[in-house]
Scaffold this active site. Structure first.
Site, short mmCIF file in Angstrom:
data_model
loop_
_atom_site.label_atom_id
_atom_site.label_comp_id
_atom_site.label_asym_id
_atom_site.label_seq_id
_atom_site.Cartn_x
_atom_site.Cartn_y
_atom_site.Cartn_z
N GLY A 207 0.78 -1.23 0.00
CA GLY A 207 0.00 0.00 0.00
C GLY A 207 0.81 1.27 0.00
O GLY A 207 0.25 2.37 -0.12
N ASP A 331 11.50 3.99 -5.82
CA ASP A 331 10.86 2.68 -5.62
C ASP A 331 11.93 1.62 -5.45
O ASP A 331 11.83 0.51 -5.96
CB ASP A 331 9.92 2.32 -6.78
CG ASP A 331 8.96 1.18 -6.42
OD1 ASP A 331 8.98 0.76 -5.25
OD2 ASP A 331 8.23 0.72 -7.30
#
Length: 717
Positions: A207, A331
């Site tokens: 999430g 990321d």
């Protein structure tokens, strides 16, 4: 970076005395190739509690080696390996690993649909539908298939994407206990496999790509479902006392007005366990927003983002950490599998943890202390030049921080990583780690003003599959962790390399995007066997034994987030959502004749009234990306197998049908969640974009692969 430990010293001599097969393995070591000569293969696994013939956890044992000690199948007799039985599955996610124990095989597909089989005959014993599509709330909890399950003492354990932790009776599939990990209203989902370590069920969640949630990992008593401990991967409210060691270590690395605005650190995939050290290892993911200046305005490394964290297995208390990407902003996650092994380095036996995370460096870490032993590039990586062995920190290349410069620039690896979540394997017989490697760059830059959609808060713009020179390639690399270089490598088709299995028969099994299940000689990389199916094979195979016979099982079918993000690089291969998906089980002398599948041609929608408009296509491509449509339906709308390829769907011709499906959730029970936040204008832009992509698909392979310009959000795959 901090290295800390309170773990006790392991007595190596006493451990070796307990190994009844030490003389045999010592002899085998003398026969190994030079690449393995510094290894100590007599100590193969820190977790020896698993029966040789069983495969009860995602990586088989807590060491996460994805290694089977079975050796009935070898390069000499693999020509006799053939299909023993198969089972046809429904369309949907099948990029998951089964587990096997007590003569039974257990699988998970789609949204936590569990099946139990007789492992020898393939007879279906029971089915359990977690009904995630009915109960889940919002796209985050619906559109990802779970990657695996676990088995322990007659029970099968699963976690649904909407946060339910469930134990099933392995004999009949009936629930034994159920807990809720988080509220349906929270911006969390769970798609990684649970693990059973020392009687504890270990759970993480995702999430952090769309919300500044506070990541955590939870341990439950596997028999009762009672929560035992919870470890938070990012600090809590700075106005309250730092009452744990983890808080004391992490809190100073978050600076400025960050609380409630920054967070993340979800541990959605990777865990390992050493019962002798009583340590559990957590692989931690990225932060949110991606842009560190927005996430932590005062700077700082932002622990424990992109870190490996060791905790006490009984209490969850912090022991040590190592951060692979300080002040993570790309990321850059450490959620790839962490392989535990005991090897000899410079004449000294070391208990190590080995990881090939997204960032392109292969790390060898002392798993007792967190000390970095070595780190070298296993794939192209432009974000850093090297890892400084004195500090353990990366030496970043100048200008790599997009938040400090305008425009977009090339970054290697891209957000899909040089190694994604599909697992590597380790063979203690060869001493090599077998890594499914992605060579793929991206374009990255600061987010422009006015961005909207699920991914609009990241603070970064990413084109994840930019057509860069040398990009869109993949490999299987046999990596020597001592020499820190490849012993051999094989270039693979496409860019979504499957998970890997190593066996004591000195074989490496891996599925491919072209539908081949392939076996390689573990020492040389020579291909010794293959089996062609009608569908891509991405899931990791497993091996188990029943009544003295060795079996190998794999699930076929493309999909998962990687199938979407990497779809452009796989455009030359059929990865259809509707292709047959099956459980395939192989054994020496198997006699199951798999029915032949005839591939039908796909025909793009007929759209004679379509008129090209570059601005509308650009707007639609942006909306398609920023609302996460690419995750399931594919980059540039090229279907990757996770959901229907919309270029061939008649729905894109009907404005009302599109609205009913996308905004109102008309196909929720089919796995398509509602996206009520999409405006009518965005929806119409998306529909136009899909019509444009269908037109390009009709023009042939070149047009189908080119795509209209589109931006891409990044997702932890």
């Amino acid at each position: 970076m901090t290295w800390q430990t309170n773990a006790g010293r392991r007595d190596v001599i006493e451990a070796m005395k307990k190994l009844t097969n030490f003389p045999v393995l010592l002899l085998a070591a003398l026969l190994l190739p030079v690449a393995a000569c510094n290894l100590t293969p007599s100590i193969t696994d820190s977790d020896t509690s698993v029966e040789d013939g069983d495969w009860p956890n995602y990586g088989r044992t807590g060491s996460e080696q994805h290694y089977s000690p079975l050796n009935e199948v070898t390069a000499e007799n693999i020509g006799q390996l053939s299909l023993a039985w198969h089972f046809d599955l429904e369309p949907g996610f099948t990029v998951s690993a089964p587990v096997a124990a007590d003569g039974k095989l257990f699988t998970t597909t789609g949204n936590s649909y569990i099946r139990g089989f007789d492992a020898v005959t393939g007879k279906l014993l029971w089915e359990f539908d977690a009904k995630t599509r009915e109960l889940a709330k919002g796209p985050l909890q619906m559109n990802y298939g779970n990657k695996g399950i676990a088995y322990w003492k007659g029970r099968v354990f699963l976690v649904t994407t909407d946060g339910r932790v469930i134990a099933l009776d392995a004999n009949n599939g009936k629930p034994v206990w159920e807990q809720r990990e988080y509220s349906l209203d929270e911006m969390r989902n769970t798609n990684g496999p649970p693990r059973i370590f020392g009687g504890k069920l270990i759970i993480g969640h995702g999430g952090a790509d769309i919300s500044p949630i506070r990541g955590y990992v939870t341990a439950y008593d596997a028999m009762t479902g009672k929560r035992l401990w919870r470890f938070y991967t990012v600090p809590g409210d700075p106005s309250k006392p730092a009452d744990t060691k983890a808080e004391q270590v992490s809190r100073p690395t978050w600076k400025g007005d960050w609380f409630g605005k920054g967070g993340g650190g979800t541990a959605w995939n990777s865990f390992s366990y050493d019962p002798k050290l009583n340590l559990m290892y957590i692989g931690v993911g990225n932060g949110f927003p991606y842009n560190p200046k927005l996430r932590s305005p005062g700077g700082g490394d932002n622990l424990f983002l992109a870190s490996i964290v060791a905790v006490n297995a009984d209490t969850g208390a912090y022991v040590w950490h190592y951060q692979v990407c300080p002040q993570e902003g790309w990321d850059c996650t450490a959620t790839m599998d962490m392989t535990l092994a005991d090897i000899t380095i410079d004449g000294k036996l070391r208990q190590v943890l080995m990881q090939a995370p997204k960032n392109g460096f292969f790390y060898v870490i002392d798993r007792k202390t967190g000390e970095l032993l070595s780190a070298e590039k296993f794939a192209k990586a432009t974000w850093a030049d090297r890892i400084d062995m004195k500090t353990g920190r990366p030496v970043e290349n100048p200008g790599i921080r997009y938040q400090d410069r305008p425009g977009m620039f090339e970054l290697w690896p891209g957000p899909q990583g040089a190694h994604s979540w599909l697992p590597q394997a380790y063979s203690p017989r060869t001493g090599l780690v077998y890594i499914p490697v992605i060579e793929m760059g991206a374009l990255i830059g600061p987010a422009p003003a006015g961005m909207t959609g699920i991914g609009s808060g990241m603070g970064a713009m990413l084109v994840a599959d930019a057509p860069l020179k040398g990009s869109r390639r993949s490999f299987l690399k046999a990596w020597d962790p001592i020499k820190q270089k490849a012993a051999w490598q094989i270039e693979l088709p496409g860019v979504w390399p499957g998970g890997v299995l190593a066996t004591a028969g000195d074989l490496i099994f891996q599925g491919r995007i072209d539908g081949q299940l392939v076996a390689y000689d573990a020492k040389t990389g020579k291909q010794v066997w293959s089996y062609k199916t009608a569908s891509p094979i991405v899931a990791p195979p497993i091996s188990y034994r029943v009544k003295g016979k060795q079996y190998i099982t794999v699930l076929t079918g493309s999909g998962s987030q990687g199938g979407g993000i990497l779809a452009s690089g796989n455009a030359a291969f059929r990865t259809d959502y509707a292709l047959p998906r099956q459980v395939l089980t192989f054994a020496i002398g198997g006699k199951d004749p798999l029915p032949r599948y005839t591939m039908t041609d796909r025909v793009p929608v007929d759209d004679p009234d379509f008129r090209p408009d570059a601005a509308k296509a650009q707007a639609g491509g942006m909306a398609f990306a920023m609302n996460a449509c690419i995750v399931c339906h594919g980059m540039n709308a090229i279907g990757g197998g996770a959901a229907p390829d919309l270029r061939y769907s008649p729905m894109i011709m009907d404005q009302n049908a599109m609205k009913a499906i996308v905004k109102d959730g008309a196909l929720k029970l089919n796995g398509m969640p509602a996206f009520p936040q999409v405006t009518d204008q965005q929806l119409e832009d998306i529909r136009y974009y899909l019509r444009a992509m269908a037109k390009q698909a009709a023009a042939g392979p070149a047009g189908a692969q080119a795509g209209a310009p589109s931006a891409a959000t990044s997702k932890g795959m």
